[in-house]
Design a protein around this motif. Structure first.
Motif, PDB file in Angstrom:
ATOM      1  N   GLY A  96      40.563  15.422  46.196  1.00 21.36           N
ATOM      2  CA  GLY A  96      39.590  15.674  45.146  1.00 21.36           C
ATOM      3  C   GLY A  96      38.168  15.898  45.619  1.00 21.36           C
ATOM      4  O   GLY A  96      37.358  16.471  44.903  1.00 21.36           O
ATOM      5  N   GLN A  98      31.842  14.965  45.076  1.00 24.79           N
ATOM      6  CA  GLN A  98      32.726  13.812  44.891  1.00 24.79           C
ATOM      7  C   GLN A  98      33.869  14.189  43.950  1.00 24.79           C
ATOM      8  O   GLN A  98      33.739  15.098  43.131  1.00 24.79           O
ATOM      9  CB  GLN A  98      31.951  12.607  44.389  1.00 24.79           C
ATOM     10  N   PRO A  99      34.990  13.490  44.071  1.00 25.22           N
ATOM     11  CA  PRO A  99      36.127  13.798  43.196  1.00 25.22           C
ATOM     12  C   PRO A  99      35.829  13.398  41.743  1.00 25.22           C
ATOM     13  O   PRO A  99      35.020  12.512  41.492  1.00 25.22           O
ATOM     14  CB  PRO A  99      37.269  12.962  43.780  1.00 25.22           C
ATOM     15  N   ARG A 100      36.500  14.048  40.799  1.00 24.64           N
ATOM     16  CA  ARG A 100      36.325  13.700  39.379  1.00 24.64           C
ATOM     17  C   ARG A 100      36.945  12.332  39.091  1.00 24.64           C
ATOM     18  O   ARG A 100      36.410  11.573  38.291  1.00 24.64           O
ATOM     19  CB  ARG A 100      36.973  14.752  38.493  1.00 24.64           C
ATOM     20  N   THR A 101      38.053  12.049  39.743  1.00 29.59           N
ATOM     21  CA  THR A 101      38.722  10.755  39.567  1.00 29.59           C
ATOM     22  C   THR A 101      39.216  10.280  40.931  1.00 29.59           C
ATOM     23  O   THR A 101      39.416  11.078  41.851  1.00 29.59           O
ATOM     24  CB  THR A 101      39.940  10.849  38.622  1.00 29.59           C
ATOM     25  N   ASN A 126      34.919   8.411  43.219  1.00 30.80           N
ATOM     26  CA  ASN A 126      34.288   9.203  42.151  1.00 30.80           C
ATOM     27  C   ASN A 126      33.087   8.478  41.555  1.00 30.80           C
ATOM     28  O   ASN A 126      32.300   9.075  40.824  1.00 30.80           O
ATOM     29  CB  ASN A 126      35.305   9.546  41.058  1.00 30.80           C
ATOM     30  N   THR A 127      32.890   7.209  41.886  1.00 33.37           N
ATOM     31  CA  THR A 127      31.762   6.431  41.361  1.00 33.37           C
ATOM     32  C   THR A 127      30.569   6.387  42.329  1.00 33.37           C
ATOM     33  O   THR A 127      29.571   5.713  42.040  1.00 33.37           O
ATOM     34  CB  THR A 127      32.219   4.987  41.086  1.00 33.37           C
TER      35      THR A 127
END
Length: 174
Positions: free
Chosen positions: A79, A57-60, A156-157
């Motif tokens: 991302g 998953q993306p960091r943000t 990202n969550t």
């Protein structure tokens, strides 16, 4: 005179009766034929599942993940990162039946993958429309291959985990 009237009445009765009999004997007929064409039953077989592999998953923000219906390569963007070394595949089905026949197809527009209470909605992308024509000709076996890809957004969550879900492809003669 009574004999003439009686004779006229009898003659009239015979003429009327003769016409009625002649009309009843006037009949006609026509012949019809019956026919039927027997065709093979349809079968659909799953050859492979829709497998996106392992995605970081993306960091943000929110990334995107796409697996086209024309290949088995996953494209991750914004991302998200697709890891190599894991088998990925579009879903693939084979439809078998009577050659040359048109078959209607039905596939849901999406499937929800779940891991515990977490979910990922995946938009499905078939490489076929609402109908396909089986290969071959009438009185011969025919087939068609149906491929289904998909895509989803990956925030990202998103809760990490192994997500699964299922969808059904239905086919019927038109």
């Amino acid at each position: 005179m009574k004999k003439v009237i009686a004779s006229a009445v009898i003659t009239a009765g015979l003429l009327v009766g003769g016409n009625a009999f002649a009309q009843a004997a006037n009949t006609d007929s026509a012949t019809a034929t019956g026919s039927v064409t027997i065709i093979r039953p349809l079968t659909i077989t799953k050859n492979s599942d829709l497998a996106f592999g392992r995605i970081v998953q993306p960091r943000t923000g929110t990334g995107t993940v796409t697996l086209a219906n024309t290949g088995n390569s996953v494209v991750a963007a914004a991302g998200a990162v697709a890891l190599s070394g894991i088998t990925t595949s579009r879903a693939q089905f084979t439809v078998d039946g009577e050659g040359g026949q048109v078959v209607t197809t039905s596939i849901p527009s999406s499937v929800t993958l779940t891991s515990g209470s977490a979910t990922i909605p995946v938009t499905l992308a078939p490489d076929f429309g609402s109908t396909v024509t089986l290969s071959g000709a009438l009185a011969a076996a025919g087939s068609s291959t149906l491929n289904v890809g998909g895509s989803f957004n990956l925030p990202n969550t998103q809760t990490p985990g192994a997500y699964t879900g299922s969808f059904t492809v239905t086919v019927a003669y038109q």
